[in-house]
Design an enzyme around this catalytic site. Sequence first.
Site, PDB file in Angstrom:
ATOM      1  N   CYS A 116       0.620  -0.949  -0.064  1.00  0.00           N
ATOM      2  CA  CYS A 116      -0.058   0.737   0.161  1.00  0.00           C
ATOM      3  C   CYS A 116       0.959   1.749  -0.085  1.00  0.00           C
ATOM      4  CB  CYS A 116      -0.680  -0.196   0.942  1.00  0.00           C
ATOM      5  SG  CYS A 116      -2.278  -1.233   0.734  1.00  0.00           S
ATOM      6  N   HIS A 256      -3.060   7.575   2.592  1.00  0.00           N
ATOM      7  CA  HIS A 256      -4.078   5.892   1.740  1.00  0.00           C
ATOM      8  C   HIS A 256      -5.521   5.444   3.154  1.00  0.00           C
ATOM      9  CE1 HIS A 256      -3.789   1.839   0.671  1.00  0.00           C
ATOM     10  NE2 HIS A 256      -3.782   1.349   1.990  1.00  0.00           N
ATOM     11  N   ASN A 286     -10.017   0.189  -0.237  1.00  0.00           N
ATOM     12  CA  ASN A 286      -8.230   0.189   0.048  1.00  0.00           C
ATOM     13  C   ASN A 286      -8.303  -0.882  -1.507  1.00  0.00           C
ATOM     14  OD1 ASN A 286      -6.345  -0.102   0.430  1.00  0.00           O
ATOM     15  ND2 ASN A 286      -6.255  -0.899   2.142  1.00  0.00           N
TER      16      ASN A 286
HETATM   17  O1  UT7 Z   1      -3.823  -1.682   3.587  1.00  0.00           O
HETATM   18  C1  UT7 Z   1      -3.162  -2.491   4.139  1.00  0.00           C
HETATM   19  C2  UT7 Z   1      -2.987  -1.970   5.826  1.00  0.00           C
HETATM   20  N1  UT7 Z   1      -4.405  -2.845   6.469  1.00  0.00           N
HETATM   21  C3  UT7 Z   1      -4.393  -2.028   6.965  1.00  0.00           C
HETATM   22  O2  UT7 Z   1      -5.078  -1.259   6.992  1.00  0.00           O
HETATM   23  C4  UT7 Z   1      -6.410  -2.746   7.716  1.00  0.00           C
HETATM   24  C5  UT7 Z   1      -6.204  -2.486   9.168  1.00  0.00           C
HETATM   25  N2  UT7 Z   1      -7.130  -3.427   9.513  1.00  0.00           N
HETATM   26  C6  UT7 Z   1      -7.962  -2.812   9.835  1.00  0.00           C
HETATM   27  O3  UT7 Z   1      -8.613  -2.022   9.320  1.00  0.00           O
HETATM   28  C7  UT7 Z   1      -9.368  -3.973  10.924  1.00  0.00           C
HETATM   29  O4  UT7 Z   1      -8.976  -4.262  11.418  1.00  0.00           O
HETATM   30  C8  UT7 Z   1     -10.359  -4.582   9.541  1.00  0.00           C
HETATM   31  C9  UT7 Z   1     -11.644  -3.424   9.355  1.00  0.00           C
HETATM   32  C10 UT7 Z   1      -9.765  -5.468   8.759  1.00  0.00           C
HETATM   33  C11 UT7 Z   1     -11.328  -5.308  10.482  1.00  0.00           C
HETATM   34  O5  UT7 Z   1     -12.084  -4.597  12.142  1.00  0.00           O
HETATM   35  P1  UT7 Z   1     -11.859  -4.865  13.944  1.00  0.00           P
HETATM   36  O6  UT7 Z   1     -12.423  -3.888  13.958  1.00  0.00           O
HETATM   37  O7  UT7 Z   1     -10.232  -4.795  13.430  1.00  0.00           O
HETATM   38  O8  UT7 Z   1     -12.637  -5.831  13.407  1.00  0.00           O
HETATM   39  P2  UT7 Z   1     -12.344  -7.311  14.075  1.00  0.00           P
HETATM   40  O9  UT7 Z   1     -10.999  -8.726  13.412  1.00  0.00           O
HETATM   41  O10 UT7 Z   1     -11.021  -7.148  15.450  1.00  0.00           O
HETATM   42  O11 UT7 Z   1     -13.149  -8.609  14.521  1.00  0.00           O
HETATM   43  C12 UT7 Z   1     -14.298  -7.989  15.402  1.00  0.00           C
HETATM   44  C13 UT7 Z   1     -15.292  -8.716  14.809  1.00  0.00           C
HETATM   45  C14 UT7 Z   1     -15.048 -10.026  15.417  1.00  0.00           C
HETATM   46  O12 UT7 Z   1     -16.256 -10.825  16.151  1.00  0.00           O
HETATM   47  P3  UT7 Z   1     -16.093 -11.696  17.732  1.00  0.00           P
HETATM   48  O13 UT7 Z   1     -14.673 -12.543  17.061  1.00  0.00           O
HETATM   49  O14 UT7 Z   1     -16.359 -10.031  18.119  1.00  0.00           O
HETATM   50  O15 UT7 Z   1     -17.658 -12.578  17.749  1.00  0.00           O
HETATM   51  C15 UT7 Z   1     -15.307 -10.700  14.515  1.00  0.00           C
HETATM   52  O16 UT7 Z   1     -15.126 -11.925  13.380  1.00  0.00           O
HETATM   53  O17 UT7 Z   1     -15.833  -8.670  13.894  1.00  0.00           O
HETATM   54  C16 UT7 Z   1     -16.132  -9.851  13.219  1.00  0.00           C
HETATM   55  N3  UT7 Z   1     -16.399  -9.369  11.767  1.00  0.00           N
HETATM   56  C17 UT7 Z   1     -17.246  -9.300  10.991  1.00  0.00           C
HETATM   57  N4  UT7 Z   1     -18.321  -8.983  11.677  1.00  0.00           N
HETATM   58  C18 UT7 Z   1     -19.384  -8.897   9.984  1.00  0.00           C
HETATM   59  C19 UT7 Z   1     -14.789  -9.844  10.907  1.00  0.00           C
HETATM   60  N5  UT7 Z   1     -14.885  -9.247   9.954  1.00  0.00           N
HETATM   61  C20 UT7 Z   1     -16.642  -9.224   9.827  1.00  0.00           C
HETATM   62  C21 UT7 Z   1     -17.596  -9.044   8.668  1.00  0.00           C
HETATM   63  N6  UT7 Z   1     -18.855  -8.779   9.262  1.00  0.00           N
HETATM   64  N7  UT7 Z   1     -17.084  -8.264   7.528  1.00  0.00           N
END
Ligand code: UT7
Length: 329
Positions: A116, A256, A286
Amino acid sequence: MNKIHAAITAVNGYVPDYVLTNHELETMVETNDEWITIRTGIKERRILKGEGLGTSDMAVPAVNGLLKKRGIGADEIDLIIFCTTTPDRVFPATANILADKIGAKNAWGYDLQATCSGFLFGLATGSQFIETGKYKKVLVIGGDKMSSMIDYKDRATCIIFGDGCGAVLLEPNEEGYGVIDSVLKSDGSGVPFLHQKAGGSVSPASHETIDKREHYLYQEGQAVFKFAVTNMAEVAAEVMERNNLKADDIAWLVPHQANKRIIDATASRTGVSPDKVIINIERYGNTTNGTLPLCLWEWEDKFKKGDNLILAAFGGGFTWGSIYLKWAY
Ligand code: UT7
């Protein structure tokens, strides 16, 4: 003689027509529009559909439009730096494929892989060729067909990424406009958190790698989020501080587009007010190397000559960085 800076003298972009909305994703994986919107800020993203089309096919219209805007021919381009994580093929370079497609007969080129942060690394690298006086016209392209490596069964990643491509032309400027400073970083200890497991020399494609779904992007979202939120903000602040720039001196912050929450943290750390922060993540998600040039393209009409722009990015690898430039037109 005044110092030569590398100025952006034209910008253009291209996004595919197909719009993949949060609502359509709801029919593909267990997710919902509210979760995606709150956690990422994304409402829809573009997808390049069609057999046999790759990243270069988005660069062709982006670059052809750019050349038309600038009123020059493809044969005037000296160098093409194609920043991409989804090259048309492992080899040869997509820069070569593009040069042939657009008729850039006098250019040499190469691909640059920095996930990225690729467009920033490309901008910094391309600028060197201009600053030394070696070349007069350098194309820096940032584009990705992320849909080619996204697992549409993985709700944690398929909601984030989209396809798109942008391009800028760098030319010499002796009036003080152009790329002024950059802070660029790489840290390979970040590999475990964001990578593609198979397809490279460590693990070439095999039936087994396909069965294990190892050709898709793998991300540990929370870990990447933590690094991104801190580091992108830090480098943006660092490049401002060492150029004695206060928040009020910045016309536009160009972050970004990975996650609206990371963008907000960067804006907050730099003190730049929300109305000066360029955000189009809600429409494109993204696009990896595409985000920054697509932002420049969409905001071009609002930029004024002399505007101070701070570009910042964070990506897999890890790679991150920030560039300070003065808009030249
Ligand atoms: O550009 C390259 C660099 N990449 C980035 O900068 C990405 C950085 N990371 C992020 O943007 C975030 O971590 C994500 C958007 C990928 C995920 O958001 P988060 O707030 O970190 O969520 P999480 O992974 O902590 O997941 C929270 C909950 C989980 O459920 P439990 O374990 O709390 O029951 C996940 O299973 O949300 C669940 N979950 C979803 N729920 C509905 C994960 N993806 C989804 C989804 N829809 N698409």
